[in-house]
Scaffold this motif. Sequence first.
Motif, short mmCIF file in Angstrom:
data_model
loop_
_atom_site.label_atom_id
_atom_site.label_comp_id
_atom_site.label_asym_id
_atom_site.label_seq_id
_atom_site.Cartn_x
_atom_site.Cartn_y
_atom_site.Cartn_z
N PRO A 382 -11.97 12.04 -0.56
CA PRO A 382 -10.66 11.56 -0.12
C PRO A 382 -9.62 11.55 -1.24
O PRO A 382 -8.45 11.81 -0.99
CB PRO A 382 -10.95 10.15 0.40
N ASP A 383 -10.06 11.25 -2.46
CA ASP A 383 -9.10 11.21 -3.57
C ASP A 383 -8.48 12.58 -3.82
O ASP A 383 -7.28 12.71 -4.09
CB ASP A 383 -9.78 10.71 -4.85
N ALA A 384 -9.32 13.63 -3.73
CA ALA A 384 -8.79 14.98 -3.91
C ALA A 384 -7.83 15.34 -2.78
O ALA A 384 -6.80 16.00 -3.01
CB ALA A 384 -9.94 15.99 -3.97
N ALA A 385 -8.16 14.88 -1.55
CA ALA A 385 -7.26 15.15 -0.42
C ALA A 385 -5.91 14.46 -0.63
O ALA A 385 -4.86 15.04 -0.34
CB ALA A 385 -7.91 14.69 0.88
N MET A 386 -5.93 13.22 -1.14
CA MET A 386 -4.68 12.52 -1.40
C MET A 386 -3.91 13.18 -2.54
O MET A 386 -2.69 13.20 -2.55
CB MET A 386 -4.95 11.06 -1.74
N ALA A 387 -4.65 13.76 -3.51
CA ALA A 387 -3.98 14.48 -4.59
C ALA A 387 -3.25 15.70 -4.04
O ALA A 387 -2.13 16.01 -4.43
CB ALA A 387 -4.98 14.88 -5.67
N ARG A 388 -3.93 16.42 -3.11
CA ARG A 388 -3.24 17.54 -2.46
C ARG A 388 -2.05 17.03 -1.66
O ARG A 388 -1.03 17.69 -1.54
CB ARG A 388 -4.21 18.28 -1.53
N GLY A 389 -2.20 15.80 -1.13
CA GLY A 389 -1.10 15.21 -0.37
C GLY A 389 0.09 14.87 -1.21
O GLY A 389 1.15 14.54 -0.69
N ARG A 390 -0.06 14.95 -2.55
CA ARG A 390 1.09 14.71 -3.42
C ARG A 390 1.77 16.01 -3.83
O ARG A 390 2.53 16.04 -4.79
CB ARG A 390 0.66 13.91 -4.66
N ARG A 406 2.62 9.95 3.22
CA ARG A 406 2.63 8.99 2.12
C ARG A 406 4.03 8.49 1.81
O ARG A 406 4.27 7.30 1.63
CB ARG A 406 2.02 9.64 0.87
N ARG A 407 5.00 9.41 1.75
CA ARG A 407 6.38 9.01 1.44
C ARG A 407 6.95 8.12 2.54
O ARG A 407 7.72 7.20 2.27
CB ARG A 407 7.24 10.25 1.25
N LEU A 408 6.58 8.39 3.79
CA LEU A 408 7.03 7.53 4.89
C LEU A 408 6.49 6.12 4.73
O LEU A 408 7.23 5.13 4.85
CB LEU A 408 6.59 8.13 6.23
N ALA A 409 5.19 5.99 4.45
CA ALA A 409 4.59 4.66 4.31
C ALA A 409 5.15 3.92 3.10
O ALA A 409 5.47 2.74 3.18
CB ALA A 409 3.07 4.79 4.20
N GLU A 410 5.28 4.62 1.98
CA GLU A 410 5.77 3.97 0.77
C GLU A 410 7.23 3.56 0.88
O GLU A 410 7.68 2.64 0.18
CB GLU A 410 5.57 4.89 -0.43
N SER A 411 8.01 4.20 1.75
CA SER A 411 9.40 3.79 1.94
C SER A 411 9.50 2.41 2.55
O SER A 411 10.53 1.74 2.41
CB SER A 411 10.13 4.80 2.84
#
Length: 457
Positions: A382-390, A406-411
Amino acid sequence: MRWALVKVCLAVTTMVVVAFAVPLGLVVKEMARDRAFSNAERRAAAVAPALSITTERDELERVVASAGSDAQMAVHIPAVDGKAAVDIGRRRAADPDVATVRRVGRASTTEVPGGSALLQPVALSSGAIAVVEVYVPETEVSNGVGTAWAVLAGVGAALVVGSVAVADRLGVRMVRPARRLVEGARELGEGELGARVPEEGPTELRLAAVAFNSMADQVVQLLANERELAADLSHRLRTPLTVLRLNAASLGDGPAADQTRAAVAQLEREVDTIIRTAREAKPRTAAVGPGAGCDAAEVVRERMAFWSALAEDEGREWRLAGVERPVRVPVARADLAAALDALLGNVFRHTAEGTAFAVDVHNGDDAVIVLVSDAGAGIADPDAAMARGRGSGADGSTGLGLDIVRRLAESTGGDVRIGSSVLGGTEVRVWLQLDGRRPVRGGHRGTVRRRGRLAAK
């Protein structure tokens, strides 16, 4: 507008104050003069009874002394029956004025040095006319006038200052909504499509704010429709691309087969590039003003209605829960729809046909959680998937889907996590904070209320 209103109010109030204060000041001066001469008449009347009885000098001097100081009162008795004329007290009036009053027989006033003199005729027992002179100093005539004028000036100044203050407040009340409307128009022109203005202020400005917000909503809706069309076209392309990739894999070995597979791979990369460019170039539609935000339940239902057709074509079972009631979230409708499209697109892209998936919405007191789970093979790292998500775009992925989410949630102060789902595959949890505070990791289980059991399609 603000200073113009203040200037108009200042001019009008000043004219009103002058129109009332000047006549009132003259009235006050005239009343003071009448008061002074009324006192003089009373003092002259106090001597008249004694003159009708006697003309003896000693007696008259005592009467004059009892009525007032002989410095301010005089009695002029003409010569009668062989007696000489008698003048008691200090004489100020001229002889012609005294003679005129004696001849006319009517009271009169005359100007003398330092003030005025009241000449009052009194008939003697002998039939002759005596004249009582009462001196009225100028200070007595103007006594209290200066104080009254000062009070009037103070009241007038206070009225002017008060009217200017009220006009300034009214001007602020009118100018503030206008400035907000200007700022909202500037932000909208700069691409901040979530800009809204408060619908307050005077009626005209309130109607303008309503029209502006309606226009902004229509612009956002038009862009959302364009994005919906882009998503629809992209997924229509992905389906035949999948078929081409499967057919190319069955071609075996050989130059033609390798070229076909390379062409299909190149076409997939071009489609991914188009999608990435369209997503990254999208205008800002985050919720930043009054009226922003959307109903997450409604958006989820609409997007599932779109994806259900493709799910039916691929033989996928899907489940949906938690959308029976409205669920307000502080994000723009178009952004939430894009995030859902990214998550569901990943399900269709990275799981085999026929793989079931589910979408669950949980509404809490301080947060809303959207769960997208599938029954696929899961994500090993999952960490690698989230890295791709960045945005790295590694391992054949555009790297944009999870980045959008991710950007939607962090907003909102939330976050995104990847885990194992109850269906046996991957679960992506999107935490949307309602009050802007960042959630405590691992602590959401106790703060979120279940909206219902998953219902099978």
